[in-house]
Design a protein around this motif. Sequence first.
Motif, PDB file in Angstrom:
ATOM      1  N   THR A  13      31.869  56.350  24.592  1.00  0.00           N
ATOM      2  CA  THR A  13      31.199  56.952  23.440  1.00  0.00           C
ATOM      3  C   THR A  13      30.630  55.881  22.513  1.00  0.00           C
ATOM      4  OG1 THR A  13      32.672  58.873  23.529  1.00  0.00           O
ATOM      5  CG2 THR A  13      31.506  58.495  21.470  1.00  0.00           C
ATOM      6  N   ILE A  14      31.429  54.866  22.238  1.00  0.00           N
ATOM      7  CA  ILE A  14      30.994  53.794  21.333  1.00  0.00           C
ATOM      8  C   ILE A  14      29.820  53.020  21.934  1.00  0.00           C
ATOM      9  CG2 ILE A  14      31.697  51.628  20.224  1.00  0.00           C
ATOM     10  CD1 ILE A  14      34.542  52.820  20.080  1.00  0.00           C
ATOM     11  N   SER A  17      26.610  55.192  22.079  1.00  0.00           N
ATOM     12  CA  SER A  17      26.022  55.384  20.757  1.00  0.00           C
ATOM     13  C   SER A  17      25.268  54.140  20.290  1.00  0.00           C
ATOM     14  CB  SER A  17      27.107  55.751  19.737  1.00  0.00           C
ATOM     15  OG  SER A  17      28.016  54.681  19.572  1.00  0.00           O
ATOM     16  N   SER A  18      25.751  52.965  20.694  1.00  0.00           N
ATOM     17  CA  SER A  18      25.073  51.721  20.289  1.00  0.00           C
ATOM     18  C   SER A  18      23.866  51.407  21.165  1.00  0.00           C
ATOM     19  CB  SER A  18      26.062  50.551  20.342  1.00  0.00           C
ATOM     20  OG  SER A  18      26.550  50.355  21.656  1.00  0.00           O
ATOM     21  N   SER A 267      31.716  62.678  26.147  1.00  0.00           N
ATOM     22  CA  SER A 267      31.548  61.317  25.633  1.00  0.00           C
ATOM     23  C   SER A 267      30.104  61.060  25.217  1.00  0.00           C
ATOM     24  CB  SER A 267      31.968  60.292  26.687  1.00  0.00           C
ATOM     25  OG  SER A 267      33.346  60.361  26.941  1.00  0.00           O
ATOM     26  N   MET A 270      29.112  63.243  22.093  1.00  0.00           N
ATOM     27  CA  MET A 270      29.655  62.693  20.851  1.00  0.00           C
ATOM     28  C   MET A 270      28.948  61.387  20.479  1.00  0.00           C
ATOM     29  SD  MET A 270      31.786  64.841  19.751  1.00  0.00           S
ATOM     30  CE  MET A 270      32.582  66.313  20.390  1.00  0.00           C
ATOM     31  N   ALA A 271      28.526  60.636  21.490  1.00  0.00           N
ATOM     32  CA  ALA A 271      27.804  59.381  21.238  1.00  0.00           C
ATOM     33  C   ALA A 271      26.475  59.657  20.548  1.00  0.00           C
ATOM     34  CB  ALA A 271      27.582  58.645  22.554  1.00  0.00           C
ATOM     35  N   LEU A 274      27.193  60.292  16.977  1.00  0.00           N
ATOM     36  CA  LEU A 274      27.586  59.039  16.334  1.00  0.00           C
ATOM     37  C   LEU A 274      26.361  58.167  16.072  1.00  0.00           C
ATOM     38  CD1 LEU A 274      30.051  57.432  15.371  1.00  0.00           C
ATOM     39  CD2 LEU A 274      30.230  56.446  17.661  1.00  0.00           C
ATOM     40  N   THR A 275      25.398  58.172  16.982  1.00  0.00           N
ATOM     41  CA  THR A 275      24.156  57.419  16.794  1.00  0.00           C
ATOM     42  C   THR A 275      23.389  57.940  15.581  1.00  0.00           C
ATOM     43  OG1 THR A 275      23.989  57.033  19.169  1.00  0.00           O
ATOM     44  CG2 THR A 275      21.991  56.735  17.878  1.00  0.00           C
ATOM     45  N   VAL A 277      24.607  59.463  12.952  1.00  0.00           N
ATOM     46  CA  VAL A 277      25.319  59.086  11.723  1.00  0.00           C
ATOM     47  C   VAL A 277      25.085  57.603  11.410  1.00  0.00           C
ATOM     48  CG1 VAL A 277      27.599  58.830  10.671  1.00  0.00           C
ATOM     49  CG2 VAL A 277      27.071  60.875  12.005  1.00  0.00           C
ATOM     50  N   ALA A 278      25.147  56.739  12.441  1.00  0.00           N
ATOM     51  CA  ALA A 278      24.927  55.310  12.235  1.00  0.00           C
ATOM     52  C   ALA A 278      23.502  55.031  11.776  1.00  0.00           C
ATOM     53  CB  ALA A 278      25.233  54.548  13.522  1.00  0.00           C
ATOM     54  N   ILE A 295      27.865  68.507  14.036  1.00  0.00           N
ATOM     55  CA  ILE A 295      29.064  67.674  14.179  1.00  0.00           C
ATOM     56  C   ILE A 295      30.326  68.532  14.118  1.00  0.00           C
ATOM     57  CG2 ILE A 295      30.449  65.878  13.067  1.00  0.00           C
ATOM     58  CD1 ILE A 295      27.813  64.537  12.266  1.00  0.00           C
TER      59      ILE A 295
END
Length: 338
Positions: A13-14, A17-18, A267, A270-271, A274-275, A277-278, A295
């Motif tokens: 996920t992390i 998202s990056s 995963s 959710m990524a 998260l992207t 939000v970032a 969300i």
Amino acid sequence: MGTPWYFVALLLTILTSSQGILTTLSQSDQGGYNYDYATVPFLAEVFKLIISGLLLWRETRTATAKITKDWRSVRLFVIPSIIYLIHNNVQFATLTYVDTSTYQIMGNLKIVTTAILFRLFLKRKLSNLQWMAIGLLAVGTTTSQVKGCGEASCDSLFTAPIQGYLLGILSAALSALAGIYTEFLMKRNNDSLYWQNLQLYTFGSLFNVARLIADDFRLGFEKGPWWQRIFDGYSITTWLVVLNLGSTGLLVSWLMKYADNIVKVYSTSMAMLLTMVASIYLFSFKPTVQLFLGIIICIMSLHMYFAPPQTLVDLPVVTNESHPKTLKQVVIEEKTDS
């Protein structure tokens, strides 16, 4: 397998998202790319191939790795590359009929198509609560992407030609089919994960080379052959994109072997959130009510799918008093009372 699947899913996920953030940062000031973006997937495949080869070499030195070298087994690993090749062409065809916003929203169909193929082809049964959770996940991700009504992107969602919607459904089905078939390959025998990766990424590298050669012929070699300019315009950020894409692929293959496609779908979904939000902090992205609602819905879906059923539904506590007494018990109790 000593690593918990949820740790790998969180890491996926992390990294996923990056991925979009790093790709955006690798762009030039004018918004384009100083490098040939088609070389990034190829280098990511080569990276996965090298890592898998090193891990397989280490495994064969320390343990007995199961390796099936029969060509009838090896040739099956070319099929995911063929499916992805068709999928990529369908993607481009879809974008000729619909705009980017509509395409992104239709992309959420792969959540549902993955679950359907998961049930039909892999014979994996899902509970009613889990089906509801998957439906909620699709609704949540779609809600987070829909802009305010009255905007052009909102109006264009329902004005695309029917061909665009049909191609969007086909694209979602092909994406799900590639994932389901890869999971089938990974779990069909007890071969080493690294040996399976080696086969998968060998064919993936070959198909990417074929794509680069086809691009050269299409452009008439005006920039020279691809291998002479493969690293042109590359920066540290570009290399981070390659490493991110390669690492993400390795994590996905691990999940295909030891977890399943539904975990991967959660995963990546959710990524995406998260992207978004970032991006609020990195690119001055303006958050919307739809984003926060999406969300919340996705978090509810995550809890519904993975939580034990007894934590979601209040089941009545069964006691001895709840069972009807037999005639013999009633007679004994009357005699005792008298």
